[in-house]
Design a protein around this motif. Sequence first.
Motif, mmCIF file in Angstrom:
data_model
loop_
_atom_site.group_PDB
_atom_site.id
_atom_site.type_symbol
_atom_site.label_atom_id
_atom_site.label_comp_id
_atom_site.label_asym_id
_atom_site.label_seq_id
_atom_site.Cartn_x
_atom_site.Cartn_y
_atom_site.Cartn_z
ATOM 1 N N PHE A 234 0.321 -0.993 0.325
ATOM 2 C CA PHE A 234 0.073 -0.171 -0.106
ATOM 3 C C PHE A 234 0.580 1.596 -0.146
ATOM 4 C CE2 PHE A 234 -3.244 -2.098 2.670
ATOM 5 C CZ PHE A 234 -3.693 -3.261 1.185
ATOM 6 N N ILE A 235 0.421 2.219 -0.235
ATOM 7 C CA ILE A 235 0.888 3.490 -0.633
ATOM 8 C C ILE A 235 0.098 4.502 0.369
ATOM 9 C CG2 ILE A 235 2.420 5.231 -2.257
ATOM 10 C CD1 ILE A 235 3.564 2.733 -2.629
ATOM 11 N N ILE A 236 1.326 5.170 1.137
ATOM 12 C CA ILE A 236 0.551 6.778 2.169
ATOM 13 C C ILE A 236 1.103 7.761 1.362
ATOM 14 C CG2 ILE A 236 0.470 7.562 3.762
ATOM 15 C CD1 ILE A 236 -1.088 5.571 4.221
ATOM 16 N N THR A 237 0.071 8.567 1.380
ATOM 17 C CA THR A 237 0.916 10.270 0.198
ATOM 18 C C THR A 237 -0.424 10.952 1.236
ATOM 19 O OG1 THR A 237 -1.051 9.868 -1.681
ATOM 20 C CG2 THR A 237 0.833 9.639 -2.110
ATOM 21 N N PRO A 238 1.223 12.175 0.920
ATOM 22 C CA PRO A 238 -0.436 13.389 1.567
ATOM 23 C C PRO A 238 -1.342 14.089 0.154
ATOM 24 C CG PRO A 238 2.129 13.867 1.773
ATOM 25 C CD PRO A 238 1.892 13.194 0.728
ATOM 26 N N SER A 239 -2.567 14.221 0.674
ATOM 27 C CA SER A 239 -3.684 14.054 0.022
ATOM 28 C C SER A 239 -3.738 15.235 -1.550
ATOM 29 C CB SER A 239 -4.823 14.749 1.327
ATOM 30 O OG SER A 239 -4.434 15.784 1.424
ATOM 31 N N TYR A 240 -2.574 16.202 -1.370
ATOM 32 C CA TYR A 240 -2.361 16.765 -2.215
ATOM 33 C C TYR A 240 -1.668 16.425 -3.437
ATOM 34 C CZ TYR A 240 2.088 17.752 0.232
ATOM 35 O OH TYR A 240 3.269 17.861 1.336
ATOM 36 N N HIS A 241 -0.977 15.122 -3.173
ATOM 37 C CA HIS A 241 -0.540 14.209 -3.802
ATOM 38 C C HIS A 241 -1.365 13.038 -4.925
ATOM 39 C CE1 HIS A 241 3.867 15.308 -3.782
ATOM 40 N NE2 HIS A 241 3.858 15.207 -2.520
ATOM 41 N N ILE A 242 -1.525 13.669 -6.030
ATOM 42 C CA ILE A 242 -2.635 12.689 -7.101
ATOM 43 C C ILE A 242 -1.351 11.478 -7.606
ATOM 44 C CG2 ILE A 242 -4.589 12.163 -8.345
ATOM 45 C CD1 ILE A 242 -4.870 15.257 -8.143
ATOM 46 N N ILE A 243 -1.876 10.062 -7.723
ATOM 47 C CA ILE A 243 -1.091 9.173 -8.353
ATOM 48 C C ILE A 243 -2.375 8.200 -9.738
ATOM 49 C CG2 ILE A 243 0.168 7.157 -8.365
ATOM 50 C CD1 ILE A 243 0.676 7.076 -5.796
ATOM 51 N N ASP A 244 -1.878 9.259 -10.693
ATOM 52 C CA ASP A 244 -3.091 8.673 -11.866
ATOM 53 C C ASP A 244 -3.229 6.965 -11.462
ATOM 54 O OD1 ASP A 244 -2.665 10.813 -13.094
ATOM 55 O OD2 ASP A 244 -1.136 10.639 -14.011
ATOM 56 N N LYS A 245 -4.122 6.393 -11.851
ATOM 57 C CA LYS A 245 -4.506 5.135 -11.865
ATOM 58 C C LYS A 245 -5.126 4.585 -13.118
ATOM 59 C CE LYS A 245 -8.541 5.721 -8.660
ATOM 60 N NZ LYS A 245 -8.014 7.193 -8.693
ATOM 61 N N PRO A 246 -3.762 3.583 -14.012
ATOM 62 C CA PRO A 246 -4.399 3.354 -14.997
ATOM 63 C C PRO A 246 -5.009 1.866 -14.642
ATOM 64 C CG PRO A 246 -2.039 3.256 -14.141
ATOM 65 C CD PRO A 246 -2.421 3.283 -13.179
ATOM 66 N N ASN A 247 -6.445 2.679 -15.858
ATOM 67 C CA ASN A 247 -7.294 1.199 -15.717
ATOM 68 C C ASN A 247 -7.627 0.604 -14.706
ATOM 69 O OD1 ASN A 247 -6.686 0.350 -18.668
ATOM 70 N ND2 ASN A 247 -4.536 -0.619 -17.710
ATOM 71 N N ASN A 248 -8.023 1.961 -13.239
ATOM 72 C CA ASN A 248 -8.227 1.771 -12.011
ATOM 73 C C ASN A 248 -7.745 -0.244 -11.089
ATOM 74 O OD1 ASN A 248 -10.005 3.573 -11.882
ATOM 75 N ND2 ASN A 248 -11.042 2.833 -13.331
ATOM 76 N N LYS A 249 -6.276 0.476 -11.443
ATOM 77 C CA LYS A 249 -5.782 -1.148 -10.642
ATOM 78 C C LYS A 249 -5.790 -0.762 -8.768
ATOM 79 C CE LYS A 249 -4.819 -3.244 -14.355
ATOM 80 N NZ LYS A 249 -4.555 -4.567 -14.077
#
Length: 295
Positions: A234-249
Amino acid sequence: MEIKQLKYFIEVAKREHLSEAALELDIAQSAISRQISHLERELNVTLFKREGRNIHLTDDGHKLLAEANKIVEQAEDTVRLFHNQSETNRYVIRIGYVESYTAQMLGLLIQTFEGQSDSKIEPMLMEETEITNTLLADQIDVAFMDLSTDLKQHRDLDTIPLFEETYNICVPKEDPIALATNPPLSQFKDKMIYQLYATSQSIKHTLEQQIQQRVRIITHKQLAKYLLTHNRGFIITPSYHIIDKPNNKWVEISLAHTELKRTICCATRKDNRKHDMALLKNTITTLLSRDATYH
C-alpha cells in the motif's frame, strides 16, 4: 589611539586653529586639547608647534596627518559598507520550509508578494529537526513547518496556523480492504506500507505505532504504481499528491478521519523588522490559510 582622536587631530591640522576646529566639531576647545595631548603622549611625539594663538604641524605631525587621513577614510568606508549591507539585507526575506503543500504554493507566493514589494524572497527546503533552531537564530525570517506543542511555547515567535494536512492510502483493487469505509489505521496492521515522499517524523511515528511495523519510504511515482499494480503493498501519500490510476488498478482511501494529520503554520520572530514583513504575512494568509480544525 582612537578614531575620535584622529578626527580631532585632522580638523585642527586642517585649520591650524584650536577654537575654529572646536567650533566646527561643536565641542569644547579644552576637550580637543586634551585628546591631542593624549595622542602626543601615546605616540611620544610633538604634533604641533604653538606660536601665540596659531599652531603649526611639526614634521611628526605631517607624518601622522597622512596616516590619519587613510585610517579615518578606511573606517568610514567600513561603516558605509556594513550600513549598505544591512540596508540590502532588509530587503531579502529568507523562507525556510519543510516538505508539505506549501512547497507547491511557494512559486505563486513569491510572484504575488514580489509584485507588490521591493523585497525579494529566498526559499530553502529544510529538515524539520533544524528549522526551529534556524528561525530562532535569525538565519531565516519565515518558517513553514509543523505547529507542534513545543513551537507554541516559544514566546519569541509568532505562529499563524494555515491548514491541516491529511493523507490518503492507495490500495490494490483486489485487496478486501479496498471496500472498507473510513478504516482505522490499525486495520493496516501487518500490511506492507510504503510512504511516497518523506514526511514529518511525527506522522511516520504515529503510523508505525498503529500498524506496528516499519514504514518504508519511496520517492518516485513510477515505483509506487508498480508496487500497487503488482499487489506488492500500500502507498501512503499526502492528500495533495495524486497518483494516476491506469485501468483502475487500485483505489484511493482518505485517512482524514484518522489521527494521521498535521497542522502547517507560518512562524516568524516577533522582533523581525524586515521590510514589508506585514505584507508578506498577509499574502501568506490570503494564499495558504484554509478553514480547518487546528490541533
